[in-house]
Write a protein that holds these residues in place. Sequence first.
Motif, short mmCIF file in Angstrom:
data_model
loop_
_atom_site.label_atom_id
_atom_site.label_comp_id
_atom_site.label_asym_id
_atom_site.label_seq_id
_atom_site.Cartn_x
_atom_site.Cartn_y
_atom_site.Cartn_z
N UNK A 136 0.85 -1.19 0.00
CA UNK A 136 0.00 0.00 0.00
C UNK A 136 0.88 1.24 0.00
N UNK A 137 0.61 2.15 -0.94
CA UNK A 137 1.39 3.39 -1.04
C UNK A 137 0.46 4.57 -0.76
N UNK A 138 0.82 5.38 0.23
CA UNK A 138 0.00 6.52 0.63
C UNK A 138 0.85 7.79 0.72
N UNK A 139 0.17 8.92 0.80
CA UNK A 139 0.87 10.18 0.99
C UNK A 139 1.08 10.94 -0.30
N UNK A 165 4.92 7.80 -9.10
CA UNK A 165 6.06 8.58 -8.60
C UNK A 165 5.61 9.59 -7.54
N UNK A 166 6.58 10.12 -6.81
CA UNK A 166 6.30 11.13 -5.80
C UNK A 166 5.89 12.44 -6.48
N UNK A 167 5.04 13.19 -5.81
CA UNK A 167 4.74 14.53 -6.28
C UNK A 167 5.92 15.43 -5.93
N UNK A 168 5.90 16.66 -6.40
CA UNK A 168 6.98 17.60 -6.10
C UNK A 168 7.03 17.91 -4.61
N UNK A 169 5.93 17.63 -3.89
CA UNK A 169 5.87 17.90 -2.46
C UNK A 169 6.39 16.74 -1.61
N UNK A 170 6.62 15.56 -2.21
CA UNK A 170 7.01 14.39 -1.44
C UNK A 170 8.44 14.45 -0.94
N UNK A 171 8.66 14.04 0.29
CA UNK A 171 10.00 14.03 0.88
C UNK A 171 10.74 12.76 0.45
N UNK A 172 11.68 12.90 -0.45
CA UNK A 172 12.48 11.77 -0.91
C UNK A 172 13.38 11.22 0.19
N UNK A 211 3.70 1.92 2.64
CA UNK A 211 4.67 2.98 2.36
C UNK A 211 3.96 4.32 2.48
N UNK A 212 4.51 5.19 3.29
CA UNK A 212 3.92 6.52 3.47
C UNK A 212 4.96 7.58 3.11
N UNK A 213 4.62 8.40 2.11
CA UNK A 213 5.49 9.48 1.67
C UNK A 213 5.01 10.78 2.32
N UNK A 214 5.82 11.32 3.19
CA UNK A 214 5.44 12.54 3.89
C UNK A 214 5.51 13.74 2.96
N UNK A 215 4.59 14.68 3.16
CA UNK A 215 4.55 15.89 2.35
C UNK A 215 5.39 16.99 2.99
N UNK A 216 6.05 17.77 2.17
CA UNK A 216 6.85 18.88 2.69
C UNK A 216 5.95 19.95 3.29
#
Length: 247
Positions: A136-139, A165-172, A211-216
């Motif tokens: 599961x991919x979130x964020x 892919x991550x958005x421009x706001x995603x913390x790599x 998987x959780x991608x935090x937003x900037x």
Amino acid sequence: MKKLSFLLLLSVVLTQVSCISSKKYYYLQGEYDMKNSSANYEPIIQKDDRISIMVTSVQKEMAEPFNMSNFNNSNTNNINIGYLVDSNGNIDFPVLGKISVAGYTVEQLKLMLKDKLSNYLNDAVVNVRILNFKVTVLGAVSNPGVKNFETNRVTLLDALGEAGDLTVFGKRENILIIRDYQGVKSFHRVDISDANFVNSPFYYLDQNDMIYVQERKAKVDATSFPSLPLIVSILSLVTTVLILINR
């Protein structure tokens, strides 16, 4: 001429700023050590997994009793295909009866079954696959949700690719992976902007990982990044025009 010099200097400065700020949007930067490569990773079979086991032999009739009949029916719903690993980590296998499979890798289970089948088949070939490999991919990704895979070797980059892919706001540099192994949850943070991420134990995913991608927080900084090349282009055009005028 002073204005021309100022515009040239400003153009160079903005170009350098653009290059520096864009680094946080790149993946796998720097060098990595191949000696620590995690290329040999294999997922481990867990309770509640659904696995397929196919046994073949030169003597086809001799192998048939060890295969479930619904594997040969292409119209069968995937939910009913394969062996469900029960809460004790066991499956009911034809002829051999109840077998403990939880904790084995796919290759280990192949070898174990081949050994057990040697009493019945001299040339048994065993194929094992985890059927419910999903994450599961979130964020801050373009297409969040549950992602299903046909293969059992899935990387974090595979999952993020399936999520658009991550958005421009995603913390790599700060991606959270929540892993549930045999009912015990663990939390891990990884940095995919670092090339050494390929050596991380979380480069390959386990089935049911989240998987959780935090937003900037500073969206202003992120949204300003795409406009920098446009600003530099405009300044370059203005500079060129001024040079031509001052000739």
